[in-house]
Design a protein around this motif. Structure first.
Motif, short mmCIF file in Angstrom:
data_model
loop_
_atom_site.label_atom_id
_atom_site.label_comp_id
_atom_site.label_asym_id
_atom_site.label_seq_id
_atom_site.Cartn_x
_atom_site.Cartn_y
_atom_site.Cartn_z
N LYS A 1 44.65 38.70 31.53
CA LYS A 1 44.98 39.06 32.89
C LYS A 1 45.88 40.51 32.81
CE LYS A 1 44.62 34.55 34.87
NZ LYS A 1 45.07 33.30 35.59
N ASP B 1 45.51 37.10 39.51
CA ASP B 1 44.51 37.94 38.53
C ASP B 1 44.81 39.46 38.26
OD1 ASP B 1 43.21 35.19 37.98
OD2 ASP B 1 41.99 35.60 39.69
N ASP C 1 49.85 37.86 37.16
CA ASP C 1 48.87 37.14 36.44
C ASP C 1 48.33 35.95 37.69
OD1 ASP C 1 48.96 38.09 33.49
OD2 ASP C 1 50.93 37.84 34.28
N LYS D 1 45.88 42.45 28.84
CA LYS D 1 44.26 42.73 28.76
C LYS D 1 43.72 42.68 27.35
CE LYS D 1 43.98 44.71 33.33
NZ LYS D 1 45.40 44.32 33.85
#
Length: 208
Positions: free
Chosen positions: A23, A89, A86, A26
């Motif tokens: 998230k 998302d 997070d 990455k």
């Protein structure tokens, strides 16, 4: 670092890393996880209610942020939400529409190999819905979040508005941050506080 009146700084443990992996952290993240810190914070809403917040930032600004948010809290400066990106998302638009305040979200500057200041955890956004980003590109107006258009008129009075001489702005400046509301000629980013380019270059000289 021990808990001091609801404020705590700690390293990213395995349980927390599982929350952010894929998230905000990455798969192509080039920032070492060791450079990040997790902050537990307290903040007040408009009604004076005490709320618990959490934020991930770069180790180089973690102590400064603890001091800033302690002062904001003790001064009853209103912040509606401080949640990890997070939970959204890692989607900026969604988080900004929810008026979330946050820091770390890994990404590169568009069309470059340079990591953005949010990607380095060296920029903080506060009360994002009411303090939108604004820029004109090729005659097209860009507003982020899109729902923040009503708050571009900074002469109006409304909740959660950040102004140049308010406590939030003064504290971030005292700790070496620039405010996006007045540091660029071609855009305004009223929610945004960041370390100056020179300081970032000193910390991450290979980030080009």
């Amino acid at each position: 670092m021990s808990d001091v009146e609801g404020f705590k700084m700690s390293k990213i443990d395995d349980k927390l890393f599982a929350r952010i992996k894929g998230k905000t952290f990455k798969d192509d993240c080039t920032l070492p996880v060791e450079d990040l810190r997790y902050l537990n914070l307290l903040h007040k809403d408009l009604n004076g209610n005490t709320l618990k917040g959490e934020m991930i930032c770069n180790v180089h600004i973690a102590k400064d942020l603890i001091k800033i948010f302690q002062k904001l809290y003790s001064s009853n400066y209103p912040i509606e939400k401080i949640r990890l990106m997070d939970e959204y998302d890692a989607d900026d638009e969604t988080a900004m529409r929810d008026n979330n305040s946050s820091c770390f979200n890994f990404r590169f500057v568009s069309h470059t190999t340079r990591v953005s200041k949010h990607g380095l955890g060296l920029a903080v956004d506060i009360n994002t819905l009411y303090n939108p980003y604004h820029k004109i590109v090729d005659g097209k107006e860009i507003i982020e979040p899109a729902t923040g258009k009503d708050y571009l008129d900074r002469k109006k009075t409304f909740p959660y508005k950040i102004e140049e001489n308010d406590l939030c702005c003064r504290l971030f400046k005292e700790h070496g941050f620039n405010w996006g509301g007045n540091c660029w000629e071609d855009r305004q980013d009223y929610q945004h506080f960041e370390l100056p380019d020179q300081k970032v270059a000193e910390l991450y000289p290979d980030n080009k």
